[in-house]
Design an enzyme around this catalytic site. Sequence first.
Site, short mmCIF file in Angstrom:
data_model
loop_
_atom_site.label_atom_id
_atom_site.label_comp_id
_atom_site.label_asym_id
_atom_site.label_seq_id
_atom_site.Cartn_x
_atom_site.Cartn_y
_atom_site.Cartn_z
CD GLU A 1 -3.09 -0.48 0.09
OE1 GLU A 1 -3.17 -0.09 -1.21
OE2 GLU A 1 -3.86 -1.27 0.33
CG HIS A 2 -0.31 4.93 0.54
ND1 HIS A 2 -0.63 5.98 -0.18
CD2 HIS A 2 -1.23 4.33 1.16
CE1 HIS A 2 -1.84 6.26 0.31
NE2 HIS A 2 -2.30 5.32 1.04
CB ALA B 1 -16.46 0.50 -0.25
CB SER C 1 -12.75 5.47 -9.95
OG SER C 1 -12.05 5.23 -8.77
CD GLU D 1 -8.58 7.53 -10.46
OE1 GLU D 1 -8.58 6.42 -11.37
OE2 GLU D 1 -8.81 7.23 -9.26
CG ASP E 1 -6.72 1.72 -7.56
OD1 ASP E 1 -6.00 0.78 -6.80
OD2 ASP E 1 -7.13 2.78 -7.20
CE1 TYR F 1 -3.30 7.50 -2.79
CE2 TYR F 1 -2.56 9.16 -4.31
CZ TYR F 1 -2.97 7.94 -4.04
OH TYR F 1 -2.26 6.89 -4.85
#
Length: 389
Positions: A35-36, A130, A135, A167, A179, A231
Site C-alpha cells: 500500500e502506497h 468503499a 472508479s 484519473e 487499481d 492522499y
Amino acid sequence: MDELVKQARTGFARAFGGVPDGYWAAPGRINVLGEHTDYNGGFVMPYAIPFYTVAAASRSQSPTWQVWSQATGETVTFGTGRVREQLPRSQAVDGWASYVAGVVWALKHMTGEPVGGARIALSSNVPVGAGLSSSAALSMSVLLALCDLYDLDVSDERKVLIAQFAENEYVGAPTGILDQTASLQSRPGSTLFMDCRSQVVEQLPFPLEETGLEMVVVDTRTPHRHSDGDYAERRGDCELAVEHLGVDSLRDVVRGQLLSLPDLLMKRRVRHVLSENRRTLAAAERLRAGERDLRFIGELMLESHVSLATDFEVTVPQLDHTVNAALRGGAWGARMTGGGFGGSVICLVNGDRRDAMCEEITRQASQRGYDEPKFYLAIPSEGAHRLEA
Ligand code: GLA
C-alpha cells in the site's frame, strides 16, 4: 453478471434505443499487500473481486459521447469541446461521467488516434466510496469498449497508463497504477504481483480454499476520496524525500539512508514504503515457491496495517477498530486496503470462523456508534474482458 448485463441492456434500449454492439466488464479490487508503494516505484499484490461495472456500448456517427448510468438514472452527453487539451476546469465534465470523459481524452492524447463517438450504458455492483476501486472499474470498462469499438491496438500496460492519466489529469485524483492494473490484469484463483516501476506483472497462485481460508472485505462505510488533500499530501511527502535523497524513487532507498533524512516525519513515511516493499516481496517469494497455506499472509497484513497506521498515518479510528475487532473475532490478520482515510478492511479468516468474526466486528462498530459495516467475500476473480452477450 447476468443481472448487470440485463440492466445495462435495458438501460441502453431506454436511453438510446436499439441494442448495443457489445458488453464489456471490469471489476473492483482489493490489495493484499503493498500500500502506497505504487507511486514510489515499488511492489503491490492486488487481485480483482467479483464485483463489476458493465458497459453496454455502440459506436456513434458523430464525435459525441452519451453515457447513461444505472446508478443515477441520468444521461450525460459531451462533445469534443469538453475533451480537449488545456481545458479550464469549469468546462470539464464532472461527477461520475468525468471518468468517461477522462478516458476519451487520455486515449486520444496518449495514442494520437482519433476516438470516435459512442453511446454507453453503465451498470455496476462495485461498492462506491468503499476503497474497492469502483472508479478503475468504470474507467476500464469504458476504455475496453472504446478500444474494441474502434479497433485500437493498445497493450495492457498502455491501457493502465491511459486510465491512470485520465484519473490524474482529467478527474484530478493523483493516484498510481495499482487499481487499473488489478482491474485489467487479474486472473481467477491468482493474485497479481507487480513491479510498479517496470509494470511487469506476475500471476501468483492464491489457493485460499485449500486450507479453508477466506478473505473477507469489511466496508466500514467511512467515506474516502482520493482527490482530497490527504492522499496528495502523502505523495508530496514521498516526493520531498526522493528529492532530498537524490534517488529515482523511494524504491531505491537503502536502509542506512533513512538516517540522513532531516526529520522524523519524513523518516517514518520512507520507513513505511521500505518495510511495505519488503513485506510484499517476501509474500511474493513464498507464493512463487508454491506455499499453499496462506495463513502467513495474515501476519504480513497485520504488520502492514500497523505501519500504515503509525508510520504512514493513513488510517482512521474506524479502520483501526475494525482490524482489532477482526483479530478478536478470530482472523489470522487484517488490514486496511486501498488509499485509506476510510474505506475497507480486509480480513483473512478460517471459513468456519467467518460469521463469528463478522458478528464481533458489527458488535464493536455499534458499540462505538459507527455505521453498520457491510461484508463481502473477496474471491480472486477475472479481470476486465469483453462479454459474450
Ligand atoms: C489508491 C490509489 C492507488 C494506490 C493506493 C494506495 O487506491 O488509487 O494508486 O496508491 O491508493 O496503495
